[in-house]
Design an enzyme around this catalytic site. Structure first.
Site, PDB file in Angstrom:
ATOM      1  N   ILE A 149      37.374  33.438  40.398  1.00 21.92           N
ATOM      2  CA  ILE A 149      38.474  34.147  41.018  1.00 21.92           C
ATOM      3  C   ILE A 149      37.964  34.743  42.325  1.00 21.92           C
ATOM      4  O   ILE A 149      36.755  34.860  42.546  1.00 21.92           O
ATOM      5  CB  ILE A 149      39.053  35.251  40.102  1.00 21.92           C
ATOM      6  CG1 ILE A 149      37.949  36.222  39.649  1.00 21.92           C
ATOM      7  CG2 ILE A 149      39.757  34.647  38.910  1.00 21.92           C
ATOM      8  CD1 ILE A 149      38.469  37.338  38.745  1.00 21.92           C
ATOM      9  N   ASP A 150      38.885  35.109  43.203  1.00 24.96           N
ATOM     10  CA  ASP A 150      38.508  35.611  44.519  1.00 24.96           C
ATOM     11  C   ASP A 150      37.728  36.917  44.419  1.00 24.96           C
ATOM     12  O   ASP A 150      37.837  37.656  43.434  1.00 24.96           O
ATOM     13  CB  ASP A 150      39.756  35.846  45.384  1.00 24.96           C
ATOM     14  CG  ASP A 150      40.501  34.561  45.682  1.00 24.96           C
ATOM     15  OD1 ASP A 150      39.871  33.486  45.642  1.00 24.96           O
ATOM     16  OD2 ASP A 150      41.716  34.643  45.956  1.00 24.96           O
ATOM     17  N   LYS A 151      37.001  37.213  45.469  1.00 26.43           N
ATOM     18  CA  LYS A 151      36.197  38.434  45.533  1.00 26.43           C
ATOM     19  C   LYS A 151      37.027  39.682  45.206  1.00 26.43           C
ATOM     20  O   LYS A 151      36.620  40.525  44.422  1.00 26.43           O
ATOM     21  CB  LYS A 151      35.564  38.570  46.924  1.00 26.43           C
ATOM     22  CG  LYS A 151      34.821  39.879  47.149  1.00 26.43           C
ATOM     23  CD  LYS A 151      34.298  39.980  48.573  1.00 26.43           C
ATOM     24  CE  LYS A 151      33.635  41.329  48.827  1.00 26.43           C
ATOM     25  NZ  LYS A 151      33.150  41.461  50.225  1.00 26.43           N
ATOM     26  N   ARG A 248      48.235  33.683  45.536  1.00 32.75           N
ATOM     27  CA  ARG A 248      48.443  34.401  46.789  1.00 32.75           C
ATOM     28  C   ARG A 248      49.299  33.595  47.763  1.00 32.75           C
ATOM     29  O   ARG A 248      50.231  34.121  48.385  1.00 32.75           O
ATOM     30  CB  ARG A 248      47.086  34.744  47.414  1.00 32.75           C
ATOM     31  CG  ARG A 248      46.228  35.644  46.531  1.00 32.75           C
ATOM     32  CD  ARG A 248      44.796  35.706  47.002  1.00 32.75           C
ATOM     33  NE  ARG A 248      44.704  36.292  48.340  1.00 32.75           N
ATOM     34  CZ  ARG A 248      43.580  36.302  49.056  1.00 32.75           C
ATOM     35  NH1 ARG A 248      42.476  35.718  48.583  1.00 32.75           N
ATOM     36  NH2 ARG A 248      43.570  36.867  50.244  1.00 32.75           N
TER      37      ARG A 248
END
Length: 330
Positions: A149-151, A248
Site C-alpha cells: 500500500i502507499d506510503k 485514489r
C-alpha cells in the site's frame, strides 16, 4: 505443487528452499524463460533467466538455455539464491503485528512508513523492519511481502514466511481471491454506492502519477456508503483489482477525491460556512484519508478462510468525529 525441501549449497551461497514444479501440458512450445515467468510470478524474468544460466534451475535434472522450448510434463527444480545486491539492511523498527504463525504474518502499517526500499528511501522502510524481525525473510522476494500500500496509506499488509506460502498467497492475489476492504473519507455528499470500472495507466505527462486511460490495465473498484456528513462521505471500498493508486485515482475520476490527497485531489479548498474546528482539521490533514481496514485469504497451510480487521488510526478517527459534528445537508 510439492512442498519445498531444504537444500544445502556446497559452495556457500545463501539460498532459499528448493522449489519443485511440473511444467503443465498447456505450456508446450513456450520458451523456458517464458514458462518459468508464468510458473513463478513472484520472481522477475531476469532473475529466473540468471538462475537458468547459473545452473540453479534444472529441467529433468539437466541444464537448458532460457530460449530452449519446453514440451510440457518436465520436472523443474529451482534453487533460488537470495538477492543481496540491493544490500537492504535489517533495522530495529517497531512493527504492529496483528497475526503471526510459521507460514505468514499480518502487519498493521502506519501512515508515513514506506513499504519497499527505493530511490530516496533506502532505509527506514517496512522491509527493513521485517528483516530485523525475521532474518529468514531475506531469502524471499521483497522479504515476503505479498502486496503493498502507499506510503501515506495505513492498514493491513500480508507477509509470507516461506516460499510455499508466498507462492500460494501470490496465486490468490492474482486470482482476485484476496478480500481487501478499505475505509476512506472523500469529498462530497454521496447518496449511494457503486462501481468504478475504468482502466489505469501512467499519466501521460507526470510519470509519478496514474490516470484513467483507454488501453490501460483493467481496474475495478466497488464502494458503498458507510456514513454521510454535510459535505463529505465515509466509504467502504473493496478492490477487485489492485493497481497502483487505484482507489485514489478512481475516486478522483468520479469527482469525489479522497480528503488530504494532494496528488489526485489538488490543493486544499476551504469549505463555505464550515466551523473553525472542521476547517482546521481538514487543512491539517496532510495525507490521503485511506486505511486498509480488512484483509482476508485462504490460509496457505490449513486451507481455511481467515481474515483480520483493524480500526482506523487516530488521525482518521478524529477526522470522522469532527465531520460528524457538522450539521447535515437538509
Amino acid at each position: 505443487m510439492p512442498e519445498h525441501i531444504n537444500y544445502y549449497n556446497p559452495i556457500g551461497l545463501k539460498t532459499e528452499q528448493q522449489i519443485e514444479l511440473i511444467v503443465p501440458p498447456e505450456m508446450a512450445g513456450l520458451r523456458l524463460d517464458q514458462a518459468l515467468a508464468e510458473l513463478c510470478p513472484e520472481y522477475s524474468r531476469s532473475r529466473l533467466k540468471s538462475w537458468v544460466n547459473s545452473g540453479n534451475i534444472l529441467i529433468d535434472n539437466k541444464t537448458l538455455r532460457p530460449r530452449d522450448k519446453v514440451n510440457g510434463g518436465e520436472a523443474v527444480i529451482i534453487t533460488p539464491i537470495a538477492d543481496t545486491s540491493l544490500n537492504i539492511k535489517a533495522e530495529p523498527i517497531a512493527l504492529n503485528i496483528v497475526y503471526e504463525d510459521e507460514s505468514m504474518l499480518v502487519v498493521n502499517k502506519p501512515a508515513g512508513l514506506v513499504v519497499h526500499p527505493a530511490a530516496g528511501n533506502w532505509d527506514g522502510t517496512l522491509q527493513n523492519a521485517l528483516l530485523h524481525h525475521d532474518p529468514v525473510l531475506e531469502g524471499l522476494p521483497r522479504a515476503g511481502l505479498v502486496h503493498r500500500i502507499d506510503k501515506e496509506t495505513s492498514g493491513l499488509l500480508m507477509v509470507a514466511r516461506t516460499l510455499t506460502a508466498h507462492k500460494l498467497l501470490v496465486d490468490q492475489l492474482q486470482a482476485r481471491a484476496f478480500e481487501r476492504e478499505y475505509l476512506t473519507v472523500v469529498r462530497g455528499y454521496m447518496t449511494a454506492g457503486g462501481t468504478v470500472d475504468a482502466p489505469l495507466a501512467r499519466h501521460p505527462t507526470d510519470r509519478k502519477k496514474y490516470a484513467v486511460r483507454e488501453g490501460g490495465k483493467e481496474a475495478i473498484t466497488h464502494y458503498r456508503v458507510a456514513q454521510r456528513f454535510a459535505k463529505h462521505t465515509l466509504l467502504k471500498v473493496n478492490l477487485e483489482t489492485g493497481r497502483t493508486h487505484q482507489i485514489r485515482v478512481h475516486m478522483s475520476h468520479i469527482n469525489h477525491a479522497i480528503v488530504g490527497d494532494q496528488v489526485y485531489g489538488g490543493r486544499f479548498k476551504p469549505l463555505a460556512n464550515a466551523s473553525e474546528l472542521l476547517s482546521d482539521t481538514l487543512r491539517g490533514f496532510k495525507r490521503q484519508a485511506l486505511h486498509a481496514a480488512r484483509l482476508g485469504v485462504v490460509h496457505p497451510v490449513t486451507g481455511e478462510p481467515i481474515s483480520w480487521e483493524c480500526e482506523m488510526p487516530a488521525d482518521m478517527a478524529h477526522l470522522v468525529e469532527v465531520l460528524a459534528k457538522e450539521t447535515p445537508v437538509k
